[in-house]
Design a protein around this motif. Structure first.
Motif, PDB file in Angstrom:
ATOM      1  N   TYR A  74      -7.144  -8.989  -5.093  1.00 46.24           N
ATOM      2  CA  TYR A  74      -8.021  -9.881  -5.849  1.00 46.24           C
ATOM      3  C   TYR A  74      -9.145  -9.139  -6.574  1.00 46.24           C
ATOM      4  O   TYR A  74      -9.829  -9.726  -7.413  1.00 46.24           O
ATOM      5  CB  TYR A  74      -8.607 -10.965  -4.932  1.00 46.24           C
ATOM      6  N   ARG A  75      -9.334  -7.862  -6.262  1.00 46.06           N
ATOM      7  CA  ARG A  75     -10.344  -7.065  -6.963  1.00 46.06           C
ATOM      8  C   ARG A  75      -9.733  -6.148  -8.034  1.00 46.06           C
ATOM      9  O   ARG A  75     -10.455  -5.408  -8.695  1.00 46.06           O
ATOM     10  CB  ARG A  75     -11.160  -6.240  -5.976  1.00 46.06           C
ATOM     11  N   THR A  91       0.842  -1.187   0.000  1.00 39.94           N
ATOM     12  CA  THR A  91       0.000   0.000   0.000  1.00 39.94           C
ATOM     13  C   THR A  91       0.878   1.239   0.000  1.00 39.94           C
ATOM     14  O   THR A  91       1.809   1.346   0.803  1.00 39.94           O
ATOM     15  CB  THR A  91      -0.920   0.031   1.229  1.00 39.94           C
ATOM     16  N   ALA A  92       0.589   2.161  -0.883  1.00 39.97           N
ATOM     17  CA  ALA A  92       1.369   3.396  -0.965  1.00 39.97           C
ATOM     18  C   ALA A  92       1.170   4.241   0.287  1.00 39.97           C
ATOM     19  O   ALA A  92       0.045   4.375   0.791  1.00 39.97           O
ATOM     20  CB  ALA A  92       0.963   4.194  -2.206  1.00 39.97           C
ATOM     21  N   ASP A  93       2.268   4.806   0.804  1.00 41.94           N
ATOM     22  CA  ASP A  93       2.174   5.713   1.958  1.00 41.94           C
ATOM     23  C   ASP A  93       1.781   7.114   1.521  1.00 41.94           C
ATOM     24  O   ASP A  93       1.302   7.913   2.329  1.00 41.94           O
ATOM     25  CB  ASP A  93       3.520   5.749   2.696  1.00 41.94           C
ATOM     26  N   ALA A  94       1.988   7.439   0.269  1.00 38.85           N
ATOM     27  CA  ALA A  94       1.564   8.723  -0.303  1.00 38.85           C
ATOM     28  C   ALA A  94       1.452   8.560  -1.804  1.00 38.85           C
ATOM     29  O   ALA A  94       2.083   7.687  -2.397  1.00 38.85           O
ATOM     30  CB  ALA A  94       2.558   9.829   0.040  1.00 38.85           C
ATOM     31  N   GLY A  95       0.634   9.401  -2.435  1.00 36.77           N
ATOM     32  CA  GLY A  95       0.451   9.322  -3.875  1.00 36.77           C
ATOM     33  C   GLY A  95      -0.702   8.407  -4.253  1.00 36.77           C
ATOM     34  O   GLY A  95      -1.393   7.840  -3.392  1.00 36.77           O
ATOM     35  N   LYS A  96      -0.917   8.267  -5.560  1.00 31.44           N
ATOM     36  CA  LYS A  96      -2.044   7.491  -6.067  1.00 31.44           C
ATOM     37  C   LYS A  96      -1.598   6.463  -7.094  1.00 31.44           C
ATOM     38  O   LYS A  96      -0.692   6.715  -7.889  1.00 31.44           O
ATOM     39  CB  LYS A  96      -3.078   8.420  -6.705  1.00 31.44           C
ATOM     40  N   VAL A  97      -2.266   5.322  -7.073  1.00 32.15           N
ATOM     41  CA  VAL A  97      -2.129   4.291  -8.107  1.00 32.15           C
ATOM     42  C   VAL A  97      -3.484   4.165  -8.786  1.00 32.15           C
ATOM     43  O   VAL A  97      -4.501   3.952  -8.118  1.00 32.15           O
ATOM     44  CB  VAL A  97      -1.705   2.941  -7.505  1.00 32.15           C
ATOM     45  N   LEU A  98      -3.511   4.337 -10.097  1.00 34.11           N
ATOM     46  CA  LEU A  98      -4.740   4.209 -10.869  1.00 34.11           C
ATOM     47  C   LEU A  98      -4.582   3.136 -11.937  1.00 34.11           C
ATOM     48  O   LEU A  98      -3.524   3.034 -12.569  1.00 34.11           O
ATOM     49  CB  LEU A  98      -5.116   5.533 -11.553  1.00 34.11           C
ATOM     50  N   ILE A  99      -5.622   2.316 -12.100  1.00 37.80           N
ATOM     51  CA  ILE A  99      -5.654   1.307 -13.156  1.00 37.80           C
ATOM     52  C   ILE A  99      -6.900   1.548 -13.981  1.00 37.80           C
ATOM     53  O   ILE A  99      -8.017   1.594 -13.450  1.00 37.80           O
ATOM     54  CB  ILE A  99      -5.644  -0.121 -12.585  1.00 37.80           C
TER      55      ILE A  99
END
Length: 376
Positions: free
Chosen positions: A89-90, A70-78
């Protein structure tokens, strides 16, 4: 869905959807940053590689995309959707691990079908159709009843790939999947990976420390160092136009000379190295142009020529003596010690002829356009 502007081979601008986006992402372990402000876009259908030495943060970056970290800061987008609080799993991704992670008590067919059977909405006929197609893609139809212990390393890797592809993921994540294979089999699997990517049109993200693997497979490469991305570009951009001395040194072999700019002309600059060499470099978009600017000059070994006679070119030709020769079959690596004591590596096709002894003067030379000045 977010889009990226790209140019095709004809130079026509087009918009490509982004399958993966990282926005100023940080990840800390014991207050030390493993990933430090990473930004990157991965386009739909792209073969994208994250390349770097051990401990640079590349695997952690992949695990952040997969949801295992899990990122401590920032964003992950898919596909334009934030993955914050979305469990692995989602997420519309599947990961192929270096260890393969196959179930030893299940045969090939059941290993591939395992994830599909967890989706209760799928009919048995749909599962059979998908598994059959996945087996065909990885050329494992005849081994469907074997167990992992009865398979070679390459065959196990094919099963792991099929298990990832059978779920129709938006993104396939590859965590150094070929590292455990021997050289010949690794090269064969590189071809298979490339063919699968072209056939399926899926987005592949590969993590590797193998420069040759990244250069041969990728549409674009992100080079990481100490948790940060040093450069993103096509394989030719990364190799021919490195933007930092780390990238120049890490990607392939190179000769590096530290110095500063002594003169600036319309189409070239002159660099005086700390050992007194005067090197002329063609100016480019990444070349610093300020007088006294500290720079590192990079010269690839294959760009350097050898001569037994003093060359006519006044620039970038230096006298030395041959101190080592390494025979590589189609190529030979020469180590030349210049008169100032600096060693230069030269890579030449196996056509040089009779080699001089170590007391015979030899000259190294290269064109102004075959070297690059990189700002420090």
């Amino acid at each position: 869905m977010a889009q990226s502007v790209a140019q095709n081979q004809r130079g026509i601008t087009s918009f490509q959807p982004l399958d993966v986006e990282l926005r100023n992402v940080f990840k800390f372990f014991k207050q030390e940053p493993a990933v430090h402000g990473v930004d990157l876009d991965v386009r739909h259908g792209e073969f994208f590689s994250i390349l770097g030495p051990s401990g640079c943060g590349k695997t952690t970056t992949l695990r952040l995309i997969a949801g295992f970290e899990t990122a401590d800061a920032g964003k992950v987008l898919i596909q334009g959707q934030s993955m914050t609080n979305v469990p692995p799993y989602r997420r519309p991704v599947n990961t192929v691990f270096q260890s393969y992670a196959l179930f030893n008590h299940l045969n090939v067919w059941d290993n591939i079908a395992f994830g599909l059977r967890l989706q209760k909405k799928l009919r048995k006929s749909e599962i059979e159709s998908r598994v059959t197609e996945a087996l065909r893609l990885v050329k494992m139809e005849s081994l469907r009843s074997r167990f992992p212990a009865q398979l070679s390393g390459g065959q196990q890797q094919r099963v792991a790939l099929a298990r990832a592809l059978v779920n129709y993921p938006a993104v396939v994540l590859l965590d150094e999947p070929l590292a455990a294979l021997d050289l010949k089999l690794r090269k064969e699997m590189q071809v298979e990976l490339s063919n699968l990517h072209k056939k399926l049109g899926l987005t592949f993200i590969l993590v590797t420390h193998d420069q040759e693997e990244a250069l041969s497979l990728s549409d674009r490469i992100a080079v990481m160092n100490q948790g940060k991305i040093e450069q993103i570009g096509t394989p030719s951009e990364i190799y021919e136009r490195p933007q930092t001395s780390f990238v120049a040194d890490f990607i392939g072999d190179t000769n590096l000379f530290s110095g500063e700019i002594a003169a600036v002309e319309a189409d070239c600059i002159q660099v005086v190295t700390k050992t007194g060499l005067k090197i002329v470099v063609t100016r480019s978009e990444v070349t610093p142009i300020e007088l006294s600017q500290p720079v590192v000059v990079s010269v690839r070994p294959e760009k350097i020529q050898l001569s037994l006679y003093p060359p006519n070119l006044p620039a970038n030709s230096f006298e030395g003596r041959l101190v080592n020769v390494m025979y590589l079959g189609t190529h030979i690596t020469y180590v030349v010690e210049l008169t100032n004591g600096i060693n230069i590596n030269v890579l030449q096709p196996n056509t040089f002829g009779n080699l001089p002894d170590r007391e015979t003067p030899i000259y190294v030379l290269w064109a102004e356009s075959d070297c690059l000045a990189i700002g420090q």
